[in-house]
Scaffold this motif. Structure first.
Motif, mmCIF file in Angstrom:
data_model
loop_
_atom_site.group_PDB
_atom_site.id
_atom_site.type_symbol
_atom_site.label_atom_id
_atom_site.label_comp_id
_atom_site.label_asym_id
_atom_site.label_seq_id
_atom_site.Cartn_x
_atom_site.Cartn_y
_atom_site.Cartn_z
ATOM 1 N N LEU A 190 0.824 -1.208 0.000
ATOM 2 C CA LEU A 190 0.000 0.000 0.000
ATOM 3 C C LEU A 190 0.860 1.260 0.000
ATOM 4 O O LEU A 190 0.572 2.228 -0.702
ATOM 5 C CB LEU A 190 -0.924 -0.002 1.220
ATOM 6 N N ALA A 191 1.925 1.244 0.806
ATOM 7 C CA ALA A 191 2.797 2.421 0.909
ATOM 8 C C ALA A 191 3.602 2.636 -0.367
ATOM 9 O O ALA A 191 3.808 3.778 -0.793
ATOM 10 C CB ALA A 191 3.729 2.272 2.107
ATOM 11 N N ALA A 192 4.051 1.531 -0.990
ATOM 12 C CA ALA A 192 4.887 1.659 -2.191
ATOM 13 C C ALA A 192 4.079 2.072 -3.414
ATOM 14 O O ALA A 192 4.608 2.712 -4.331
ATOM 15 C CB ALA A 192 5.593 0.333 -2.465
ATOM 16 N N ALA A 193 2.789 1.725 -3.431
ATOM 17 C CA ALA A 193 1.959 2.021 -4.600
ATOM 18 C C ALA A 193 1.717 3.508 -4.788
ATOM 19 O O ALA A 193 1.448 3.962 -5.904
ATOM 20 C CB ALA A 193 0.626 1.285 -4.490
ATOM 21 N N ASP A 194 1.816 4.270 -3.713
ATOM 22 C CA ASP A 194 1.562 5.711 -3.785
ATOM 23 C C ASP A 194 2.357 6.402 -2.681
ATOM 24 O O ASP A 194 2.073 6.204 -1.501
ATOM 25 C CB ASP A 194 0.065 5.986 -3.616
ATOM 26 N N SER A 195 3.346 7.191 -3.056
ATOM 27 C CA SER A 195 4.210 7.833 -2.058
ATOM 28 C C SER A 195 3.458 8.861 -1.222
ATOM 29 O O SER A 195 3.923 9.241 -0.138
ATOM 30 C CB SER A 195 5.409 8.498 -2.742
ATOM 31 N N ASP A 196 2.300 9.308 -1.712
ATOM 32 C CA ASP A 196 1.491 10.261 -0.943
ATOM 33 C C ASP A 196 0.526 9.554 0.012
ATOM 34 O O ASP A 196 -0.210 10.210 0.735
ATOM 35 C CB ASP A 196 0.684 11.153 -1.896
ATOM 36 N N ARG A 197 0.518 8.229 -0.030
ATOM 37 C CA ARG A 197 -0.371 7.443 0.811
ATOM 38 C C ARG A 197 0.332 7.104 2.120
ATOM 39 O O ARG A 197 1.431 6.549 2.119
ATOM 40 C CB ARG A 197 -0.757 6.166 0.071
ATOM 41 N N ASN A 198 -0.269 7.463 3.250
ATOM 42 C CA ASN A 198 0.314 7.168 4.559
ATOM 43 C C ASN A 198 -0.298 5.893 5.137
ATOM 44 O O ASN A 198 -1.524 5.760 5.214
ATOM 45 C CB ASN A 198 0.082 8.338 5.517
ATOM 46 N N VAL A 199 0.581 4.977 5.547
ATOM 47 C CA VAL A 199 0.168 3.648 5.997
ATOM 48 C C VAL A 199 0.830 3.340 7.329
ATOM 49 O O VAL A 199 1.974 3.761 7.586
ATOM 50 C CB VAL A 199 0.560 2.575 4.953
ATOM 51 N N ALA A 200 0.127 2.618 8.188
ATOM 52 C CA ALA A 200 0.707 2.202 9.470
ATOM 53 C C ALA A 200 0.254 0.788 9.806
ATOM 54 O O ALA A 200 -0.802 0.332 9.359
ATOM 55 C CB ALA A 200 0.299 3.168 10.590
ATOM 56 N N PRO A 227 4.864 6.439 16.684
ATOM 57 C CA PRO A 227 5.184 5.128 16.109
ATOM 58 C C PRO A 227 6.581 5.121 15.506
ATOM 59 O O PRO A 227 7.186 6.173 15.281
ATOM 60 C CB PRO A 227 4.106 4.947 15.032
ATOM 61 N N VAL A 228 7.095 3.934 15.249
ATOM 62 C CA VAL A 228 8.415 3.770 14.633
ATOM 63 C C VAL A 228 8.242 3.770 13.116
ATOM 64 O O VAL A 228 7.384 3.068 12.572
ATOM 65 C CB VAL A 228 9.064 2.449 15.092
ATOM 66 N N TYR A 229 9.066 4.560 12.426
ATOM 67 C CA TYR A 229 8.925 4.700 10.973
ATOM 68 C C TYR A 229 9.877 3.759 10.237
ATOM 69 O O TYR A 229 11.072 3.703 10.520
ATOM 70 C CB TYR A 229 9.166 6.147 10.540
ATOM 71 N N VAL A 230 9.295 3.009 9.282
ATOM 72 C CA VAL A 230 10.070 2.132 8.405
ATOM 73 C C VAL A 230 10.455 2.902 7.145
ATOM 74 O O VAL A 230 11.575 2.827 6.654
ATOM 75 C CB VAL A 230 9.245 0.884 8.026
ATOM 76 N N GLU A 231 9.486 3.623 6.595
ATOM 77 C CA GLU A 231 9.667 4.534 5.468
ATOM 78 C C GLU A 231 9.011 5.860 5.840
ATOM 79 O O GLU A 231 8.337 5.952 6.867
ATOM 80 C CB GLU A 231 9.029 3.974 4.189
ATOM 81 N N ASP A 232 9.192 6.861 4.991
ATOM 82 C CA ASP A 232 8.580 8.162 5.283
ATOM 83 C C ASP A 232 7.065 8.076 5.407
ATOM 84 O O ASP A 232 6.448 8.867 6.127
ATOM 85 C CB ASP A 232 8.944 9.172 4.190
ATOM 86 N N ASN A 233 6.458 7.113 4.694
ATOM 87 C CA ASN A 233 4.996 6.996 4.711
ATOM 88 C C ASN A 233 4.527 5.651 5.273
ATOM 89 O O ASN A 233 3.420 5.206 4.992
ATOM 90 C CB ASN A 233 4.426 7.181 3.300
ATOM 91 N N LEU A 234 5.385 5.006 6.071
ATOM 92 C CA LEU A 234 5.038 3.698 6.646
ATOM 93 C C LEU A 234 5.569 3.607 8.072
ATOM 94 O O LEU A 234 6.779 3.691 8.302
ATOM 95 C CB LEU A 234 5.629 2.575 5.790
ATOM 96 N N SER A 235 4.655 3.461 9.033
ATOM 97 C CA SER A 235 5.050 3.402 10.446
ATOM 98 C C SER A 235 4.480 2.159 11.122
ATOM 99 O O SER A 235 3.586 1.494 10.589
ATOM 100 C CB SER A 235 4.579 4.663 11.182
#
Length: 318
Positions: free
Chosen positions: A83-93, A124-132
């Protein structure tokens, strides 16, 4: 549902029960007089706290299965990364509510990280800029520490995660759960149904031993009014990384997940083959979807991901 205080005795009936403070289990409890007077009854304040905290979360997805070992944590990590990789503007946790077996920190490659407290709650701990990620695994002094808690304390931890983590504005919150239909699942239903739960993705493997338990999970969802987004059949076949030959490790003698979904009237989202490189990727905390793009598992997952997104949008609009 009855709200059970964190310091309650083992068989506490809950503060909302008509028998609160009046049964033998209440003897010696410091809250007995308050409960028996009815003063403790009323709506759980945590429900409103969770609703307010999750107002800025568009989709809330539970990953469920009545059976252990079907790959819920692995699928949760793939779903969140996809979900996070499909759209860099999409925030996922990801929220890991498998209190006694928190594997998400390792699978996501953030084992050993720590959670920080701020004025707006836990960060939360961040894995990527838009994935925590948030997990009780971040709160342990050692990954080897056992969590030996009764239901009320686990429920209190889940309520804290849902109401005190500063998620920010999210497009997707994916919640990894333990197997079964007990304390953690009831708590998730109690709080999330009042906060706009999108629905549940239910995982199974093809063989009947898993399907028996997964049928119970679907029945649980119906009884507590959790929308079922669909069923995913995981580990449908073993794919040799070299020759690409498929072998059924868990034979679908009764028709597998697709037949079960049809019989129970729930959507079937697809099957994911078993690639041994995925297990290694989880152990190392790397992103399988980008590292092994030619895997049949990656190809099948990318198609399935589109169906999950569509199911979420349909559930939200209905």
């Amino acid at each position: 549902m009855a709200d059970v205080p964190s310091d309650a005795p083992e068989h506490c009936p809950g503060t909302q029960s008509e028998s609160a403070g009046k049964v033998s289990a209440c003897q010696g409890c410091p809250n007995q007089s308050i409960c028996s007077s009815g003063a403790a009854r009323g709506p759980d304040p945590g429900i409103e706290l969770v609703r307010k905290r999750l107002e800025s979360v568009k989709h809330k997805i539970l990953v469920l299965s009545g059976k252990g070992g079907v790959g819920k944590s692995t699928f949760t990590s793939l779903l969140a990364r996809g979900l996070a990789a499909a759209d860099s503007d999409r925030n996922v946790a990801i929220l890991d509510i498998d209190i006694c077996g928190p594997s998400i920190p390792r699978v996501m490659g953030v084992l050993g990280e720590q959670v920080h407290q701020s004025g707006s709650g836990w960060s939360p701990v961040y894995v990527e800029d838009n994935l925590s990620v948030m997990s009780i695994g971040f709160l342990l002094s050692s990954p080897d520490d056992a969590i030996i808690w009764r239901g009320p304390k686990k429920n209190g931890m889940i309520r804290q995660f849902l109401s005190e983590v500063d998620w920010g504005a999210l497009d997707y919150l994916v919640i990894d759960t333990p197997p079964g239909t007990s304390d953690e699942h009831l708590s998730a239903a109690q709080y999330l149904l009042n906060a706009g739960l999108t629905g549940a993705v239910i995982l199974t493997t093809p063989h009947e031993v898993a399907l028996l338990d997964v049928r119970k999970e679907i029945d649980f969802c119906r009884k507590v009014s959790i929308p079922v987004l669909g069923v995913v059949e995981n580990m449908a076949a073993f794919v040799c990384p070299k020759c690409k030959t498929e072998t059924a490790i868990f034979p679908a003698n009764t028709g597998g997940g697709s037949k079960m979904a049809m019989e129970l009237g729930v959507p079937f989202l697809g099957s994911l083959p078993l690639d041994p490189r995925l297990a290694r990727s989880c152990d190392e905390g790397t992103n399988f979807l980008t590292d092994v793009q030619d895997s049949p598992t990656t190809v099948a997952f990318n198609k399935l991901l589109k169906d999950v997104v569509e199911a979420c949008e349909e559930s939200r609009s209905s």
